[in-house]
Design an enzyme around this catalytic site. Structure first.
Site, PDB file in Angstrom:
ATOM      1  N   ASP A 249       0.838  -1.192   0.000  1.00  0.00           N
ATOM      2  CA  ASP A 249       0.000   0.000   0.000  1.00  0.00           C
ATOM      3  C   ASP A 249       0.877   1.248   0.000  1.00  0.00           C
ATOM      4  O   ASP A 249       1.876   1.323   0.731  1.00  0.00           O
ATOM      5  CB  ASP A 249      -0.908   0.010   1.235  1.00  0.00           C
ATOM      6  CG  ASP A 249      -1.992   1.062   1.153  1.00  0.00           C
ATOM      7  OD1 ASP A 249      -3.056   0.754   0.587  1.00  0.00           O
ATOM      8  OD2 ASP A 249      -1.768   2.190   1.641  1.00  0.00           O
ATOM      9  N   ILE A 250       0.525   2.222  -0.850  1.00  0.00           N
ATOM     10  CA  ILE A 250       1.302   3.467  -0.918  1.00  0.00           C
ATOM     11  C   ILE A 250       0.988   4.315   0.307  1.00  0.00           C
ATOM     12  O   ILE A 250      -0.169   4.549   0.640  1.00  0.00           O
ATOM     13  CB  ILE A 250       0.964   4.247  -2.201  1.00  0.00           C
ATOM     14  CG1 ILE A 250       1.249   3.384  -3.437  1.00  0.00           C
ATOM     15  CG2 ILE A 250       1.781   5.536  -2.275  1.00  0.00           C
ATOM     16  CD1 ILE A 250       0.852   4.033  -4.745  1.00  0.00           C
ATOM     17  N   GLU A 292      -4.793   2.615  -4.004  1.00  0.00           N
ATOM     18  CA  GLU A 292      -3.333   2.600  -3.930  1.00  0.00           C
ATOM     19  C   GLU A 292      -2.806   1.269  -3.421  1.00  0.00           C
ATOM     20  O   GLU A 292      -1.670   1.172  -2.959  1.00  0.00           O
ATOM     21  CB  GLU A 292      -2.836   3.734  -3.024  1.00  0.00           C
ATOM     22  CG  GLU A 292      -3.238   3.631  -1.568  1.00  0.00           C
ATOM     23  CD  GLU A 292      -4.576   4.289  -1.253  1.00  0.00           C
ATOM     24  OE1 GLU A 292      -4.749   4.741  -0.113  1.00  0.00           O
ATOM     25  OE2 GLU A 292      -5.445   4.357  -2.151  1.00  0.00           O
TER      26      GLU A 292
END
Length: 391
Positions: A249-250, A292
């Site tokens: 996950d960003i 994301e």
């Protein structure tokens, strides 16, 4: 079968092919090669028509014979050029070199009337056809390794059979007493091959369109990596030791959208997706789950190697150098890793990887957490320490 009927079928095979190619090109857009193929088949149809006409055409026999020969020879040249473009999926001036042979023959016929000799003209015409067809068939077959469509087998087979029949016609006129197949029979079978070539060209175009639709359905349009649907459909039916899930996950992605706009957020998504794709083994199953978040499935891993792979991805993303509106943007990711254990389902492992990702987020982000058999690894901001614990 009488000559008039054979010539009618010969002309019809090219007319049908030309109409089909023009229609498909009109419906599908500028498909490389189809337009040239249509023109080539049209010239061959005109050449065949001229060959079947008599003095009612108000044209001398020599003129009719010359135009029939030259249009037919160049028609086969355009067929080769069209097949080159169709096979390679792009048009290039370099693909026009097969026209050198028919153009040379046309110029020689215009200078010296050797073409009035029926046997010589038939041998040269079919020799030209055999050479150009052979070159086309080799290109169609060779490009199978770049585009594995089954229609290529049928198309290349039809072209190679047509090549052999054209060569047999040459033998029949050159050695009439020793030819394995009389020219009129080879010529009739050649008509069937023309229909087959047209058919498999259309099948190739259809298979290519279907493959494109499948690829679009399985690809995330923004990042170009596989989408959620393709990721889950590509997972093995059963899991075993060494199978691992990695959820990525960003970090602080929403803040990028808020500060710089969604178009800059899209740039971050694309760069991160491509960086991850370059950092994973070719055998991995990778995809964007949405927003994301990305997911990775790998086989044959240990806790240490799966953790090291996730850490390698994290470090690769850290190297991204993005500048928006003159401001340096730091892009990092957090990851959660989980491996298969006895009696666990696919959903169980994904849930564990999600829990590990949640822990990485809570423990400061820009880190990797591994879910072990007794829970999550003890977290530490130093990558070296985390990797040592994973081992």
């Amino acid at each position: 079968m009488d000559l008039a009927t054979v010539l009618l079928l010969h002309k019809s095979s090219f007319i049908v092919g030309a109409i089909c190619f023009f229609y498909v090109r009109w419906r599908s857009g500028a498909t490389p090669g189809l337009g040239v193929l249509a023109v080539g088949f049209s010239l061959l149809a005109i050449a065949s028509t001229l060959a079947g006409l008599d003095e009612r055409l108000h044209m001398s026999d020599n003129a009719r014979t010359f135009w029939s020969f030259s249009l037919g020879a160049n028609g086969y040249g355009l067929m080769a050029v069209g097949l080159y473009g169709l096979s390679r999926r792009h048009s290039s001036l370099r693909d026009w070199w097969p026209m050198l042979l028919p153009v040379t023959l046309t110029l020689s016929a215009a200078i010296t009337p050797w073409y009035v000799d029926n046997g010589l003209r038939a041998s040269v015409f079919n020799g030209n056809a055999a050479i150009l067809l052979a070159l086309s068939g080799l290109v169609i077959a060779r490009d199978f390794f770049q585009e594995r469509l089954t229609a290529r087998f049928g198309l290349s087979a039809a072209i190679f059979v047509a090549t052999s029949l054209s060569a047999l016609v040459v033998l029949g006129f050159t050695f009439p007493n020793d030819a394995p197949l009389p020219p009129r029979y080879a010529f009739f079978l050649l008509i069937i091959c023309h229909f087959a070539v047209a058919l498999f060209v259309l099948v190739l175009v259809q298979e290519r369109a279907e493959e494109k639709l499948t690829r679009l359905a399985n690809t995330d349009m923004l990042t170009g990596v596989p989408n959620r649907q393709h990721f889950f459909s590509s997972l093995p039916k059963s899991l075993g030791p060494g199978d691992a899930f990695v959820l990525i996950d960003i970090d602080f992605f929403k803040s990028v959208n808020d500060r710089f706009g969604h178009d800059r957020g899209d740039i971050v998504l694309v760069d991160v997706a491509r960086t991850i794709a370059r950092s994973i083994p070719p055998s991995s199953v990778f995809g964007r789950l949405g927003g994301e978040e990305f997911s990775l499935f790998v086989r044959g891993e240990t806790e240490a190697s799966a953790f090291a792979l996730a850490e390698q991805i994290r470090e690769a993303v850290n190297t991204l150098d993005l500048v928006f509106e003159g401001k340096q943007v730091s892009t990092t990711v957090s990851a959660g890793v989980a491996l298969w254990e006895a009696n666990l389902t696919e959903q169980d492992i994904q849930k564990r990887a999600d829990q590990a990702l949640y822990s990485a987020k809570n423990n400061g982000r820009n880190r990797v957490e591994l879910f072990t058999g007794i829970g999550l690894t003890d977290s530490s901001p130093a990558p070296e320490r985390r990797l040592a614990r994973a081992g």
